[in-house]
Design a protein around this motif. Structure first.
Motif, PDB file in Angstrom:
ATOM      1  N   ASN A 179       0.711  -1.137   0.117  1.00  0.00           N
ATOM      2  CA  ASN A 179       0.066  -0.150   0.014  1.00  0.00           C
ATOM      3  C   ASN A 179       0.708   1.265  -0.030  1.00  0.00           C
ATOM      4  O   ASN A 179       2.044   1.370   0.660  1.00  0.00           O
ATOM      5  N   ALA A 180       0.417   2.305  -0.740  1.00  0.00           N
ATOM      6  CA  ALA A 180       1.277   3.585  -0.772  1.00  0.00           C
ATOM      7  C   ALA A 180       1.473   4.133   0.761  1.00  0.00           C
ATOM      8  O   ALA A 180       2.468   4.797   0.762  1.00  0.00           O
ATOM      9  N   HIS A 240      17.013   2.994   5.634  1.00  0.00           N
ATOM     10  CA  HIS A 240      17.723   3.216   4.155  1.00  0.00           C
ATOM     11  C   HIS A 240      16.509   2.819   3.254  1.00  0.00           C
ATOM     12  O   HIS A 240      16.880   3.499   2.002  1.00  0.00           O
ATOM     13  N   GLY A 241      16.049   1.666   3.269  1.00  0.00           N
ATOM     14  CA  GLY A 241      15.238   1.041   2.332  1.00  0.00           C
ATOM     15  C   GLY A 241      14.010   2.196   1.726  1.00  0.00           C
ATOM     16  O   GLY A 241      13.777   2.265   0.593  1.00  0.00           O
ATOM     17  N   GLN A 287      14.302   1.025  -6.513  1.00  0.00           N
ATOM     18  CA  GLN A 287      14.262  -0.472  -6.125  1.00  0.00           C
ATOM     19  C   GLN A 287      15.397  -0.870  -5.001  1.00  0.00           C
ATOM     20  O   GLN A 287      16.460  -0.266  -5.177  1.00  0.00           O
ATOM     21  N   LEU A 288      15.093  -1.798  -4.115  1.00  0.00           N
ATOM     22  CA  LEU A 288      16.093  -2.039  -3.186  1.00  0.00           C
ATOM     23  C   LEU A 288      17.609  -2.494  -3.577  1.00  0.00           C
ATOM     24  O   LEU A 288      18.278  -2.427  -2.999  1.00  0.00           O
ATOM     25  N   ARG A 289      17.568  -3.285  -4.854  1.00  0.00           N
ATOM     26  CA  ARG A 289      18.525  -3.859  -5.320  1.00  0.00           C
ATOM     27  C   ARG A 289      19.683  -2.749  -5.461  1.00  0.00           C
ATOM     28  O   ARG A 289      20.860  -2.912  -5.381  1.00  0.00           O
ATOM     29  N   ARG A 343      10.482  -2.981  -4.201  1.00  0.00           N
ATOM     30  CA  ARG A 343      10.793  -1.677  -3.454  1.00  0.00           C
ATOM     31  C   ARG A 343      10.479  -1.877  -1.883  1.00  0.00           C
ATOM     32  O   ARG A 343       9.604  -2.802  -1.739  1.00  0.00           O
ATOM     33  N   ALA A 344      10.849  -0.932  -1.131  1.00  0.00           N
ATOM     34  CA  ALA A 344      10.531  -1.210   0.285  1.00  0.00           C
ATOM     35  C   ALA A 344       9.162  -1.280   0.524  1.00  0.00           C
ATOM     36  O   ALA A 344       9.021  -2.319   1.356  1.00  0.00           O
ATOM     37  N   GLU A 345       8.280  -0.691  -0.020  1.00  0.00           N
ATOM     38  CA  GLU A 345       6.843  -0.890   0.371  1.00  0.00           C
ATOM     39  C   GLU A 345       6.305  -2.286   0.163  1.00  0.00           C
ATOM     40  O   GLU A 345       5.271  -2.619   0.696  1.00  0.00           O
ATOM     41  N   GLU A 346       7.237  -3.069  -0.497  1.00  0.00           N
ATOM     42  CA  GLU A 346       6.549  -4.473  -0.892  1.00  0.00           C
ATOM     43  C   GLU A 346       6.821  -5.442   0.115  1.00  0.00           C
ATOM     44  O   GLU A 346       6.459  -6.446   0.150  1.00  0.00           O
TER      45      GLU A 346
END
Ligand code: SAM
Length: 445
Positions: free
Chosen positions: A157-158, A219-220, A227-229, A253-256
């Motif tokens: 969720n955003a 940080h994420g 993207q986290l990568r 991404r962090a939110e996932e």
């Protein structure tokens, strides 16, 4: 209180609602009752109310028979409330809630925190009152709706962010209900919502390094569209295999990431020291007679299963303010999990004396090395689990580095708070600590 009663109360208190204090008063008493009902207050509870204002929630809490401590920053409202509520269970403190020493709450039973929070400091108040470690069994807050959504958001969720992960890690966070602006006087600029926090079972959270967890989450989410990568490239050079291990897409991404996945990621970045557990089972301890003379050695398991007399050290670390450091034992300890204990403690091992064991335990458990004074010795008895305990004290202001397998938190507490806590809730402490504390008190008085 209805609208005209609120106007009359404001007049008599000489108060013009101040925006800079977030003063929006609830004028729907049915709603106030509904809000307090969601905190499931019973007479045994100790309730802390933040920002009681004119007492809309205060009166409902007191009707339920609980003890109530309310913190109000506006002196005129504080005086008004003292006049209004003559109840021996009610205490009002005229203070800034951000200055309130939350450690006081550890000495109370069944602590609940409630408040229609002043929105200008809502996130600071949340961190002060519900951050780990705490002793709160339930917290209920009125917040800006947007913040309530962020706190209770689900992954993907955003609204899901670093604040969500940090608070949901230790709490179930429930979004209970949206509250329209019209129930307040004056009306705030935005809608509000009620959110309830209840603690998660600590054992189900998992073992991980809390510091590293906090850093990677921060940080994420620092560039949430990235993207986290790419974002974590400095810490992780094999994202392809790590993303598989924590079951997230390569492009995540962090939110996932759920907080369980953040924990798994933490453990891959900062692997836990598996040696600690295997070392613990291999340890051999001196077995001693009733005069603390060594008569042999035995494994940890043999010592405990056969109730052999053995040796232990407890260390009490004090800071410059004279506060004592306590550790909360991790949920995975085989003995006394989740209980509070001396700053550091452990068994004397084969081929070492009490002093050597004290220095070693201090380094292993807190990452500290300070000169220690021996302050007393307890005889082996059923109360100490057949341990002769040598007690030491030392000074250190922290910070401390502790193994998360052994310790879930450390915190300095003023002596008076520990005294009341031990008297009110001895079941919160490891039995060996209670014996050491008795001896420490006897020596100090
Ligand atoms: N509980 C009341 C109600 O529901 O009508 C008042 C809620 S009002 C949104 C926030 C209250 O918090 C006000 O009474 C305000 O004076 C008080 N307040 C503001 N800042 C505070 C602080 N730092 N510490 C304690 N109280 C504060």
């Amino acid at each position: 209180m209805n609208l005209s009663q609120i106007r009359a109360a404001l007049d008599s208190a000489g108060v013009r609602p101040a925006k800079k204090l977030g003063q929006n008063f609830l004028h729907d008493q049915n709603l106030a009752r509904w809000i307090v009902e969601q905190a499931q207050i019973v007479p045994d509870d100790f309730v802390l109310e933040i920002g009681p204002g004119l007492g809309a929630l205060t009166s409902e809490i007191l009707k339920r028979g609980a003890r109530l401590l309310a913190l109000e920053k506006d002196g005129r409202l504080a005086n008004f409330l003292r006049e209004k509520f003559h109840d021996p269970r009610f205490e009002l403190r005229y203070c800034d809630a951000l200055d309130f020493d939350t450690r006081i709450l550890f000495a109370e039973r069944n602590v609940k925190v409630i408040g229609n929070l002043p929105y200008y400091i809502a996130s600071q108040l949340l961190f002060r009152f519900v951050d780990f470690p705490n002793c709160i069994s339930l917290a209920l807050f009125m917040l800006q709706e947007e913040m309530a959504r962020r706190l209770s958001a689900k992954p993907g969720n955003a609204d899901y962010g670093a604040l969500t992960v940090r608070l949901q890690l230790h709490h179930h966070v429930e979004y209970l209900r949206k509250i329209p602006r019209t129930v307040f006087i004056p009306q705030p600029e935005v809608a509000s919502a009620i959110v309830r926090f209840t603690p998660r079972d600590e054992k189900r959270i998992g073992i991980f390094d809390y510091e590293v967890f906090g850093e990677i989450v921060k940080h994420g989410f620092s560039q949430r569209r990235k993207q986290l990568r790419k974002l974590l490239a400095g810490q992780i050079d094999n994202w392809e295999s790590i993303s598989k291990k924590i079951s997230v897409p390569l492009t995540a991404r962090a939110e996932e990431l759920s907080f369980e996945q953040w924990i798994a990621l933490t453990n891959l970045i900062a692997p836990r020291d598996e040696k600690i557990a295997s070392q613990a089972s291999a340890e051999r301890f001196p077995v001693v007679d009733e005069n603390d003379r060594q008569i042999g050695t035995a494994s940890r398991l043999e010592v405990h299963e056969n109730n052999f007399r053995h040796r232990a050290v407890h260390i009490l670390i004090f800071n410059h303010a004279g506060e004592v450091l306590l550790q909360k034992r991790s949920p995975w300890k085989d003995r006394h999990p989740l209980l509070w204990d001396s700053s550091a403690a452990g068994h004397v091992e084969a081929n070492e004396d009490y002093d050597e064991a004290a220095g070693r335990e201090l380094m292993e458990e807190l990452g500290a090395s300070v000169s220690l004074d021996c302050i007393g010795k307890l005889p082996a008895s059923a109360k100490t689990g057949q341990e002769f305990i040598m007690i030491y004290r030392g000074e250190h202001d922290g910070p401390f580095a502790f193994p998360c397998e052994e310790i879930s938190a450390v915190e300095f507490f003023p002596i008076e708070i520990v005294e009341r806590w031990v008297a009110n809730k001895p079941e919160d402490f490891a039995p060996g600590f209670l014996e050491c504390w008795r001896l420490f008190n006897a020596i100090s008085s």
